[in-house]
Write a protein that holds these residues in place. Structure first.
Motif, mmCIF file in Angstrom:
data_model
loop_
_atom_site.group_PDB
_atom_site.id
_atom_site.type_symbol
_atom_site.label_atom_id
_atom_site.label_comp_id
_atom_site.label_asym_id
_atom_site.label_seq_id
_atom_site.Cartn_x
_atom_site.Cartn_y
_atom_site.Cartn_z
ATOM 1 N N PHE A 76 17.246 -43.416 79.615
ATOM 2 C CA PHE A 76 16.713 -43.079 80.941
ATOM 3 C C PHE A 76 15.364 -43.758 81.201
ATOM 4 C CE2 PHE A 76 19.382 -39.115 80.338
ATOM 5 C CZ PHE A 76 20.344 -39.511 81.244
ATOM 6 N N TRP A 77 14.530 -43.860 80.167
ATOM 7 C CA TRP A 77 13.233 -44.521 80.326
ATOM 8 C C TRP A 77 13.381 -45.994 80.659
ATOM 9 C CZ3 TRP A 77 11.543 -48.678 77.458
ATOM 10 C CH2 TRP A 77 10.219 -49.064 77.647
ATOM 11 N N TYR A 78 14.398 -46.608 80.149
ATOM 12 C CA TYR A 78 14.597 -48.052 80.256
ATOM 13 C C TYR A 78 14.481 -48.540 81.696
ATOM 14 C CZ TYR A 78 17.151 -52.514 79.890
ATOM 15 O OH TYR A 78 17.534 -53.836 79.955
ATOM 16 N N SER A 115 12.865 -47.455 84.248
ATOM 17 C CA SER A 115 11.518 -47.424 84.833
ATOM 18 C C SER A 115 10.520 -48.104 83.906
ATOM 19 C CB SER A 115 11.069 -45.975 85.074
ATOM 20 O OG SER A 115 11.907 -45.319 85.981
ATOM 21 N N ALA A 171 6.069 -43.598 84.327
ATOM 22 C CA ALA A 171 7.466 -43.841 83.979
ATOM 23 C C ALA A 171 7.891 -42.994 82.781
ATOM 24 C CB ALA A 171 7.680 -45.323 83.686
ATOM 25 N N SER A 225 10.722 -39.984 83.378
ATOM 26 C CA SER A 225 12.033 -40.197 82.747
ATOM 27 C C SER A 225 12.510 -38.974 81.986
ATOM 28 C CB SER A 225 11.966 -41.406 81.808
ATOM 29 O OG SER A 225 11.617 -42.582 82.509
ATOM 30 N N TRP A 244 15.430 -36.616 83.480
ATOM 31 C CA TRP A 244 16.868 -36.906 83.445
ATOM 32 C C TRP A 244 17.551 -36.410 82.173
ATOM 33 C CZ3 TRP A 244 17.524 -37.578 88.183
ATOM 34 C CH2 TRP A 244 16.581 -38.273 88.953
ATOM 35 N N LEU A 268 19.754 -45.219 88.628
ATOM 36 C CA LEU A 268 18.418 -45.674 88.268
ATOM 37 C C LEU A 268 18.367 -47.193 88.182
ATOM 38 C CD1 LEU A 268 17.474 -43.063 85.492
ATOM 39 C CD2 LEU A 268 16.785 -43.072 87.901
ATOM 40 N N SER A 318 16.082 -49.586 90.481
ATOM 41 C CA SER A 318 15.013 -50.304 89.779
ATOM 42 C C SER A 318 15.111 -51.813 89.941
ATOM 43 C CB SER A 318 15.033 -49.956 88.290
ATOM 44 O OG SER A 318 16.194 -50.482 87.661
ATOM 45 N N SER A 322 7.741 -32.971 83.086
ATOM 46 C CA SER A 322 7.983 -34.139 83.924
ATOM 47 C C SER A 322 7.342 -34.017 85.306
ATOM 48 C CB SER A 322 9.491 -34.354 84.077
ATOM 49 O OG SER A 322 9.754 -35.468 84.883
ATOM 50 N N ALA A 354 8.064 -44.657 88.970
ATOM 51 C CA ALA A 354 9.333 -44.493 88.261
ATOM 52 C C ALA A 354 10.517 -44.622 89.217
ATOM 53 C CB ALA A 354 9.377 -43.138 87.557
#
Length: 589
Positions: free
Chosen positions: A26-28, A30, A51, A55, A58, A80, A84, A165, A194
């Motif tokens: 999920f971080w990827y 953003s 970010a 993240s 999610w 996402l 992005s 978050s 993000a």
């Protein structure tokens, strides 16, 4: 023989590795773009932190419904990724961070402009990068697996993740601000880097600011033109250029006597320039200052901008084709007024579409569109060039090759070791500003124009100026002289000077407020009209000295004469300017 069904992995305890892969996935979408922005030095680490926290949100659906982890992760990840792509590709093309300003330009462009844009910037390298970016997300998705928690633990973990978050920040802003809209705006600033919030919030702000701008433009269209406008140069080819600087205190320019050589190029042009050394701004903030500089409003009549034409409108009425070249952010809540001024021009060049003001967006970018405007075959041109100048943070205002002031040479002893890097970076920003302004003059001069170029800054900036080295930035509630003293320089072409001979010698030291600038500009341009007041023109023989009022005009009892905080000469040989200053705080542009 009885058999038993094995439990899913991690049911006997928390599958930390599975949780880590899920978060990384999920971080990827953003984090990659924000990491590239941070690593390249375009902006600071704020976006990366945003970010990281955003993240976390999610993780909640897969934890609540672990049996559908792959499906949920795939759907959320696809959303996402799509959201992005705009920011990722925009960074690859421009090296900038995607913002609502980009959305503004996207929606203001027609189909032909969009087609030309795509054709100009299309690159297989970009296509391969986007494909690789999507492939990276797919490979991470393959690592995603269910993380099983007892129902109560999953609910508690979800609550904790939500709080971490967005929940804490949202509640904090609601408690901090009395108005919900203000709280919402501040909350959005903390998640807008993000995906998908970058697009969602950017589009919402675009609609909001567009509505504000359209209201201002609609109001300006109802304003009647000036009566009995006469132009001494009517029918003649002419090019008049207004260069607006940013946050530049003239006391840090060697052109004005500062011991460090911060303006070597303007110093060399000194004999061609009219250098006015007693000009101040009425307010230390860009919007509030230019609201007076570019209109008939002043400290005593602050609302006249609502009922009288702007400088752009005046020049259009005089028969000039008008251009606006800006390296300022385009459409933000603070800059709506400036965008409204720019939209009144016939042509606009918006160069700075960064989300964060603290980004490496160099003013040298104005030179190419300026040359294009000069080459335009329109016989009469009025050009506004709005620079980002020496705005905080100063280290983002100049390329590496302009980092020439790095030690204590020429620095007053009052500047501490901790303050020295900031002090030096401001001087380096002034040095690069000198390069840009002088380049504009030289490119203008090379066209053998009939006209003039005028440069002034919107306001100054206090940067650890003695004798109060703790003062940094601008604060109208605690005024200091560096916040208000601005450079004011005129370059006249020989043709223009011959047509309108003028002796500037008696005017160079006059005390003057840029709140009356429109009268000075009209005088220089040879314009006369009902409402023109020659005694408010810095260069007029009828000039009348007035109090240099500073402060918030909406609180007229608090207006004071700038002379009350006028700088005194310093005994410190390292800094010839000393100000009576009080503690100041930075305010956004």
């Amino acid at each position: 023989m009885a058999t038993t069904k094995s439990a899913p992995a991690g049911r006997g305890g928390i599958d930390w590795a599975g949780l880590g892969w899920m978060f990384l996935f999920f971080w990827y979408f953003s984090g990659v773009t924000q990491a590239l922005i941070w690593a390249s030095g375009v902006a600071g680490s704020t976006g990366s932190r945003q970010a990281l926290l955003a993240s976390v949100l999610w993780l909640i659906p897969p934890l609540l419904f672990p049996g559908r982890t792959r499906l949920l992760a795939g759907v959320i990840g696809a959303l996402l990724w799509l959201c992005s792509l705009a920011g990722f590709a925009y960074f690859l093309v421009y090296g900038q961070e995607f913002s609502q300003s980009v959305i503004f330009i996207m929606f203001e462009s027609n189909v032909n402009e969009a087609t030309e844009y795509l054709g100009h910037y299309f690159s297989w390298r970009i296509v391969l990068a986007v494909v690789a970016y999507g492939l990276g997300g797919w490979l991470l998705w393959r690592k995603v697996r269910p993380v099983y928690l007892p129902r109560r633990a999953a609910l508690l973990a979800s609550l904790l993740l939500f709080t971490t978050s967005v929940g804490y920040q949202g509640m904090h802003q609601l408690l901090k601000h009395e108005e919900f809209q203000v709280a919402l705006d501040d909350f959005e600033k903390r998640i807008e880097a993000a995906s998908p919030w970058q697009l969602v919030i950017g589009y919402r702000h675009y609609l909001q600011q567009l509505a504000n701008m359209e209201a201002l433009l609609a109001n300006s269209e109802r304003i009647l033109p000036l009566k009995n406008l006469a132009d001494a140069h009517a029918g003649q080819p002419a090019t008049l250029v207004l260069v607006i600087g940013e946050s530049t205190n003239r006391q840090r320019l060697s052109l004005y006597g500062y011991p460090r050589p911060t303006t070597p190029n303007l110093d060399r042009l000194r004999d061609e320039l009219q250098v006015f050394d007693n000009v101040v701004t009425p307010r230390p903030y860009t919007i509030e200052a230019l609201q007076q500089v570019l209109t008939f409003a002043d400290q005593e009549h602050p609302d006249l901008y609502l009922t009288t034409p702007s400088l752009v409108s005046v020049m259009k009425q005089a028969g000039y084709k008008t251009y606006w070249i800006t390296n300022q952010q385009t459409i933000t809540k603070r800059n709506t007024m400036l965008t409204t001024f720019s939209e009144q021009a016939d042509e606009q060049f918006y160069l700075n579409n960064n989300r964060d003001q603290n980004a490496r967006q160099y003013d040298g970018g104005v030179l190419e569109p300026f040359s294009r405007v000069l080459a335009d075959d329109a016989p009469r041109k009025f050009v506004v060039v709005h620079l980002l100048g020496t705005h905080m943070r100063y280290q983002y205002r100049y390329p590496q090759e302009f980092e020439r002031f790095t030690d204590r040479t020429g620095v007053p002893d009052s500047v501490t070791d901790d303050q020295l890097p900031t002090y030096n970076s401001y001087d380096n920003a002034v040095l690069y500003n000198d390069h840009v302004v002088s380049s504009l003059i030289e490119r203008f001069r090379a066209t053998d124009p009939n006209g003039f170029l005028l440069y002034l800054a919107d306001h100054g900036e206090a940067v650890f100026d003695a004798p109060d080295p703790e003062v940094l930035g601008r604060n109208e509630g605690a005024p200091t002289s560096p916040m208000y003293t601005v450079p004011f320089i005129v370059w006249n072409s020989p043709k223009w000077q011959a047509q309108q001979p003028r002796d500037f010698a008696t005017a160079l030291h006059r005390p003057y407020s840029t709140s009356h600038f429109i009268h000075t500009w009209a005088d220089l341009a040879g314009l006369r009209f009902d409402g023109f007041e020659p005694d408010k023109s810095l260069v007029s023989a009828d000039f009348k000295r007035r109090p240099l009022l500073i402060g918030n005009p909406q609180q007229p009892k608090n207006l004071i004469d700038f002379s009350l905080i006028k700088p005194k000469r310093s005994a410190d040989p390292g800094n010839k300017f000393v100000q009576r200053e009080r503690e100041g705080k930075e305010r956004p542009l």
